[in-house]
Design an enzyme around this catalytic site. Sequence first.
Site, short mmCIF file in Angstrom:
data_model
loop_
_atom_site.label_atom_id
_atom_site.label_comp_id
_atom_site.label_asym_id
_atom_site.label_seq_id
_atom_site.Cartn_x
_atom_site.Cartn_y
_atom_site.Cartn_z
N CYS A 85 0.87 -1.37 -0.06
CA CYS A 85 -0.02 -0.11 -0.02
C CYS A 85 0.98 1.39 0.30
CB CYS A 85 -0.78 0.04 1.27
SG CYS A 85 0.00 0.28 2.61
N CYS A 163 -8.99 -10.78 14.98
CA CYS A 163 -9.79 -11.88 15.26
C CYS A 163 -9.28 -12.95 16.33
CB CYS A 163 -10.49 -12.77 14.33
SG CYS A 163 -11.24 -11.56 12.79
N ASN A 295 9.29 5.83 0.50
CA ASN A 295 7.97 6.40 0.55
C ASN A 295 6.99 6.18 1.64
OD1 ASN A 295 6.38 7.77 -1.52
ND2 ASN A 295 5.01 5.89 -1.38
N THR A 296 7.64 5.77 2.71
CA THR A 296 6.81 5.86 3.94
C THR A 296 6.37 7.08 4.54
OG1 THR A 296 8.57 5.58 5.38
CG2 THR A 296 7.94 3.51 4.37
N GLU A 837 -23.23 -3.96 12.19
CA GLU A 837 -24.40 -4.36 12.49
C GLU A 837 -25.53 -3.25 12.06
OE1 GLU A 837 -25.37 -5.89 16.59
OE2 GLU A 837 -27.36 -5.46 16.26
N ARG A 915 -28.35 -3.31 28.40
CA ARG A 915 -27.45 -4.34 28.63
C ARG A 915 -26.55 -4.17 29.62
NH1 ARG A 915 -26.13 -9.80 26.79
NH2 ARG A 915 -27.65 -9.74 25.20
N ARG A 947 -18.96 -6.15 20.42
CA ARG A 947 -18.88 -7.38 21.23
C ARG A 947 -18.83 -6.86 22.78
NH1 ARG A 947 -13.78 -10.61 19.51
NH2 ARG A 947 -14.63 -12.85 19.83
N PHE A 949 -21.61 -5.28 23.93
CA PHE A 949 -23.20 -4.59 23.62
C PHE A 949 -23.49 -3.90 25.21
CE2 PHE A 949 -27.45 -3.98 22.53
CZ PHE A 949 -27.13 -3.44 21.13
N GLU A 1303 -19.02 -12.93 22.68
CA GLU A 1303 -18.90 -11.96 23.49
C GLU A 1303 -18.69 -12.31 25.04
OE1 GLU A 1303 -23.09 -10.85 22.39
OE2 GLU A 1303 -22.38 -8.87 22.17
C1 FAD Z 1 3.86 2.69 9.56
C2 FAD Z 1 4.92 3.43 9.79
C3 FAD Z 1 5.62 3.45 11.01
C4 FAD Z 1 6.50 4.20 11.52
N1 FAD Z 1 7.33 4.20 12.71
C5 FAD Z 1 8.19 5.08 12.84
C6 FAD Z 1 8.89 4.83 14.02
O1 FAD Z 1 8.69 3.83 14.80
N2 FAD Z 1 9.98 5.93 14.42
C7 FAD Z 1 10.25 6.78 13.39
O2 FAD Z 1 11.07 7.51 13.78
N3 FAD Z 1 9.59 6.89 12.26
C8 FAD Z 1 8.66 6.13 11.93
N4 FAD Z 1 7.85 6.19 10.81
C9 FAD Z 1 8.50 7.20 9.96
C10 FAD Z 1 9.42 6.41 8.78
O3 FAD Z 1 10.49 6.16 9.47
C11 FAD Z 1 9.93 7.49 7.97
O4 FAD Z 1 8.91 7.88 7.28
C12 FAD Z 1 11.21 6.55 7.07
O5 FAD Z 1 12.20 6.54 7.83
C13 FAD Z 1 11.16 7.75 6.16
O6 FAD Z 1 12.11 7.07 5.11
P1 FAD Z 1 11.46 6.78 3.54
O7 FAD Z 1 12.72 6.24 2.88
O8 FAD Z 1 10.21 6.06 3.61
O9 FAD Z 1 11.34 8.11 3.34
P2 FAD Z 1 10.51 8.79 2.02
O10 FAD Z 1 9.04 8.97 2.24
O11 FAD Z 1 10.90 7.91 0.73
O12 FAD Z 1 11.01 10.25 1.84
C14 FAD Z 1 10.67 11.14 3.31
C15 FAD Z 1 11.24 12.60 3.06
O13 FAD Z 1 12.72 12.35 2.99
C16 FAD Z 1 13.12 13.23 1.93
N5 FAD Z 1 14.51 12.70 1.62
C17 FAD Z 1 14.79 11.34 1.48
N6 FAD Z 1 16.12 11.26 1.10
C18 FAD Z 1 16.66 12.54 1.11
C19 FAD Z 1 17.75 12.69 1.01
N7 FAD Z 1 18.78 11.89 0.68
N8 FAD Z 1 18.09 14.07 0.85
C20 FAD Z 1 17.26 14.98 0.88
N9 FAD Z 1 15.86 14.63 1.45
C21 FAD Z 1 15.70 13.36 1.34
C22 FAD Z 1 12.20 13.08 0.83
O14 FAD Z 1 11.97 13.80 -0.11
C23 FAD Z 1 10.87 13.13 1.88
O15 FAD Z 1 10.49 14.48 1.91
C24 FAD Z 1 6.96 5.21 10.33
C25 FAD Z 1 6.15 5.46 9.27
C26 FAD Z 1 5.08 4.57 8.90
C27 FAD Z 1 4.47 4.66 7.84
S1 FES Z 2 -8.49 -13.30 11.06
FE1 FES Z 2 -7.13 -11.65 11.47
S2 FES Z 2 -8.27 -10.05 11.09
FE2 FES Z 2 -9.71 -11.58 11.14
S1 FES Z 3 -3.01 -1.92 3.96
FE1 FES Z 3 -2.43 -1.65 6.11
S2 FES Z 3 -0.25 -1.75 6.02
FE2 FES Z 3 -0.83 -1.76 3.81
#
Ligand code: FAD
Ligand code: FES
Ligand code: FES
Length: 1367
Positions: A85, A163, A295-296, A837, A915, A947, A949, A1303
């Site tokens: 995703c 679940c 891209n996170t 429900e 309930r 669950r 209720f 429940e």
């Molecule tokens: C489900 C989830 C859980 C997370 N948990 C944590 C956590 O526990 N602790 C925490 O600290 N963070 C957490 N994060 C945040 C995550 O760590 C950061 O989003 C991640 O490290 C970013 O890395 P990326 O490569 O995905 O960044 P991208 O999304 O690819 O880029 C992030 C930003 O950095 C810039 N960038 C990337 N590289 C460079 C570069 N070389 N020079 C200049 N700009 C740059 C990009 O342009 C962008 O603006 C979480 C995110 C998610 C989605």
């Molecule tokens: S079996 Fe895991 S969410 Fe339903």
């Molecule tokens: S749909 Fe939940 S982690 Fe991707």
Amino acid sequence: MGSLDHEEELIALAESNEAILYINGIRHVLPNGLAHLTLLQYLRDLGLTGTKLGCGEGGCGACTVMASYYDEHLKKSVHYAINACLAPLYSMEGMHIITVEGLGNRRNGLHPVQESLARAHGSQCGFCTPGFVMSMYALLRSSEMPPTEEQIEESLAGNLCRCTGYRPIIDAFRVFAKSYDALYTNVSSASTPGGDFVCPSTGKPCSCGSNAVTNRTSAENVTCGNGYKRVSYSEIDGSSYSEKELIFPPELLLRKTKPLNLNGAGGIKWYRPLKLQHVLDLKSRYPDAKLVVGNTEVGIETKFKNVQYQVLISVIHVPELNTLIVRDDGLEIGAAVRLTELLNLLKKVVAERDAHETSSCKAFIEQLKWFAGKQIKNVASVGGNICTASPISDLNPLWMAAGAKFRIIDCKENVRTTLAEDFFMGYRKVDLTCSEILLSVFLPWSRPFEFVKEFKQAHRRDDDIAIVNAGMRVSLEEKDGKWAVSDASIVYGGVAPVSLSAPKTKHFLIGKSWDKELLQGALGILKDDIFLSDNAPGGMVEFRKSLTLSFFFKFFLWVSHQMEGKQSFTEGLPQSHLSAIQSYDRPSSSGIQDYEVMNHGTSVGFPMVHLSSKLQVTGEAEYADDTPMPPNALHAALILSRKAHARILSIDDSGAKISPGFKGLFTSKDVPGSNCIGPVVYDEELFATEIVTCVGQVIGVVVADTHENARLASRKVHIEYEDLPAVLSIKDALQSNSFHPNTERHMKKGDVEWCLQSGECDKIIEGEVQIGGQEHFYLEPNSSLIWTMDGGNEVHMISSTQCPDKHQKYVAHVLDLPMSKVVCKTKRIGGGFGGKETRSAFIAAAASVPSYILKRPVKITLDRDLDMMITGQRHSFLGKYKVGFTKEGKVLALDLEIYNNGGNSLDLSFAVLERAIFHSDNVYDIPHVRLRGKVCYTNFPSNTAFRGFGGPQGMLITENWIQRIAMELQKSPEEIRELNFQSDGYVLHYGRQLKHCTLHQVWDEVKASCDFSKAREAVNEFNLHNRWKKRGLAMVPTKFGIAFTAKFMNQAGALVHVYTDGTVLVTHGGVEMGQGLHTKIAQIAASSFNIPLSSIFISETSTDKVPNATPTAASASSDMYGMAVLDACEQIKSRMEPIASKYKDKSFAEIARACYMERIDLSAHGFYKTPDIGFDWVTGMGNPFRYYTYGAAFAEVEIDTLTGDFHTRKADIVMDLGFSLNPAIDIGQIEGAFVQGMGWVALEELKWGDPAHKWITPGFLYTSGPGSYKLPTVNDIPLEFKVSLLKGVPNVKAIHSSKAVGEPPFFLASSVFFAIKDAIIAARAESGYSDWFPLDNPATPERIRMACADDFTKPFAISNFQPKLSV
Ligand SMILES: Cc1cc2nc3c(=O)[nH]c(=O)nc-3n(C[C@H](O)[C@H](O)[C@H](O)COP(=O)(O)OP(=O)(O)OC[C@H]3O[C@@H](n4cnc5c(N)ncnc54)[C@H](O)[C@@H]3O)c2cc1C
Ligand code: FES
Ligand code: FES
């Protein structure tokens, strides 16, 4: 610089090469124009719907797939799990993606990972299942050695299941672990060297424990408690299956990675340069371009913050950004290095180098342990984390503290270096110009007597962002026989808009001796160094401030401990203080299930696996959103109110109408039928007309050609409002007399007032209990596909609902059609828990309007954040009690007022309140009772069934005052509980006499099983020797009434067809939502006809097969639909009987054929209505329930009193389920309910924009996704988890002597809540507080820590401080 030349070179290169991607071994050419798509969207559009969309933000793992690429340096293919995703489609170019469909399927055979999960009862609703399968598979493919059990559990932390309670999933995957390998060759031993139990049936370790069950009907047949044969790791890498394993595509081994230059919708440009120079050229040409690695962060910004980046530069393949160099003075880490790679390198250097050099490395390793899930760490980059500059970044405080330096390069290739400490300039603002990028990070080795430590406290230990984190460093040197600080750095995250150094503290430390005086002085300065205003974003101000001191205190102790034994270091550490610095290393968890098989006929009573399990583990199981879109179909998105209470002044839809793919917009004036809807009272509007009464109320619906375009168009509808005063909490409602009309309930027994005044009570206590709400978080969001037939004369839909009947009714009502022309079908749903429900029906009804008017199919699938925001939750409650009791602890009188937060429409809130009132005695004998309740009207989305209720909320209030009585009398709560137990013959507060009460049996059995008094002694002993960690325990009972409290709902229908080949098609009114209903019903039918289970099929629930079906709820569906199906089977059997008695030795199929030839009707409709129930609210007397399900649980927890961190060490549950229809499924229900309940009592907190959270926009839900709302993960379940079913107790009131299960076990998780409270009591005693104190539900780390009042909380809060809660 010649940037244009490079650009042209790039374009030329890109144009000469096609973008390709292998998916499950098949080559796909990726067309241009898809830069806006994620991998998940692409896969699902291809029809690979096994990969699910659960959240779209990397927080649930339902979308997990395995990515593989060929690493030219390692000369091998590398495999890793990712969240599809968040993965941009083009970032996968040149890779091989394996989805669940690529592993195995029912036709060609299941992969051992799938097989094991299916057999171990590891899937219930199955929506999370493909994600778990893929996480496990990727772990195995990426491991050179079989992984350890701990590694397996760790690798699943990014996958949520709502679940199962995870135990069966762990058991299913445990068999692939290294620790058990030797055992596969030694079948004869009864236990492992470590004492683990070896299953007598399989000869392999398993969690059935020594309580393997005996089948009573064939006593010699000893089977594993899990009823299945296990497979071993060797079967995955060495044996027959490996022939079917998808290989890494040979083309990708040879293919050179090429630069890419592609586009996407809205003019997005996607570049993939391979040289640093190209990156810099692009950056010079597009200064606003975003670099992308994992891209996170960018993915979240574009999806949830609606930010549009026009130019994206993927730098994954740029060598200069991927360096990992071990230098003499430290580590050089490229900005694009992924966190998993960093972690691996850190582990390597820690193993290889002198310990004093790697203090920072160890701190990073520890911090990364609690950083996101594996899928995120596999893709997220070091530079992405740094450059995002999140104030809660876990790594930035450490870079700063460790003295790291950042190398920055500009478009002209000038490189400059800056200290990490100077890099972060403000909220998400860093020292980078538009023409610069981060090149690499330099982490210096630590020196002798230099210590670096990480800290982090989050809502949940695993996969959660920090509330507060820190990086701390100190260098000590010996001077004049003392160890003084020569340098220091104290940096916090989560306390300011940026990672924040504490400069005054640092200044104070330098030059001081490392002793208690330094500690006291530093704590005093820290208080002022870190400033947080009362309404600081994120809230929890007192907690966050306390954590800053707690962390420093821990750091002080930790450094002192490191220095122990060093010459002239005198700062000794008392043994009991060690508890402050022992880090939490979670061992693998284990489970025992203890039950007996009481079988009846061919199937009933056996621990059969869920009938859909194979479909679920292979991803073949279809859910509503998986239904292929019919030709001409449209996607719908809702137009929602952004105000809690307001008058609509104008709606401007001009922006939406010119949005791409727009096909129509519909509001109240377009509704063909009635715009008034509601499950009981019609007090809701389908589309708001003049006034909106909550954020998220539906004002209209937009349809467009794609889901994304519909969303986009809906956001472009501009609405002007005039604000009106809003009621945003129960207390607000009480003050402004804001209640739903006619929702007052009273119930009484004896004479409370007399009793409280009579002097019979030695003590009278008064108090309040606040209970927060809970989000259902079914893994499958709400979804419906609606279409018309016959020129619009009929409407059909496929819906994810627990009540197809309500969808039919609502749609008929709003379209002004007879119900007979509307059909709703539901095959299965990905979890409901009450949330589907009633609150799914208005969504389907909204989408039916455009479908009907345009005569085109319309699909609506809610995004997770919207689903959470608009569909309501478990009710928050406020209880005000007055209780009188004797000095022995016998309760004499209870006067209770309860209020639930109904939200902006009544929905089911009145029945939920009822309930709660019925269950307000839990299991206690109270001679005088007065109960009064009202449903509060508030400006929040309508709260609904979940669950239990209302039952759990009623019982939790009770257990709160029980616990308080115990504290007042200085006795144990368990003693007070036992003293007040109800027994057979007891007359409840609604006049019903108890019969067949098994409370004492379940209680005694748990008490013996956990060896309560020994456990108490052990806990006391632990607490005596540990100042900063405390253990606590509790035993809690429950009694749950089975039936819908509205009498008319206790009816059920079924339709059974016997075919001439001897197979049977069963349809009934209940919905399969993971609880195994169809499996149990099929077992009942199979036993009735005396045929194998495989001869029975249940296809779907459909309103045109079984009409007027009650929602699948109230735990009563197996009871009711089981009886209805049995009725139908018996009718057919009696018709077949003359032929069957003639052909005694013939098969069922032959008899069925013979009946057919004799023109005997082989189809029957069955019906059941629950007898002997009914309640009269006027007299307050009656039988609201058919019977009660009893249970009891023991829990033991350990808390970190300095941070509020906790884990559950043990849970031991005994439930009376009569003669279980299917013990494996029932145990799954108990474990799942218990873990969901643990979420309710300790982890899951909803934060709304309300008087308690002024930093949130009024009426908005802040916790609207898995990023901020924390469900239990695999690592939150009890370390030892035992579940037993009471033996030898048939239930005379339900089918085949069974009892309902869905429940009743949920409330037993309150044992965790009270165990936490028990531990807090021990902590408070150390600070001299022995009086009762309030603890609201949920007992999150914030509440735990603040209740453990000590010197570090004292500057910020009183000892009875109650952290803010949305109630
Ligand atoms: C489900 C989830 C859980 C997370 N948990 C944590 C956590 O526990 N602790 C925490 O600290 N963070 C957490 N994060 C945040 C995550 O760590 C950061 O989003 C991640 O490290 C970013 O890395 P990326 O490569 O995905 O960044 P991208 O999304 O690819 O880029 C992030 C930003 O950095 C810039 N960038 C990337 N590289 C460079 C570069 N070389 N020079 C200049 N700009 C740059 C990009 O342009 C962008 O603006 C979480 C995110 C998610 C989605
Ligand atoms: S079996 Fe895991 S969410 Fe339903
Ligand atoms: S749909 Fe939940 S982690 Fe991707």
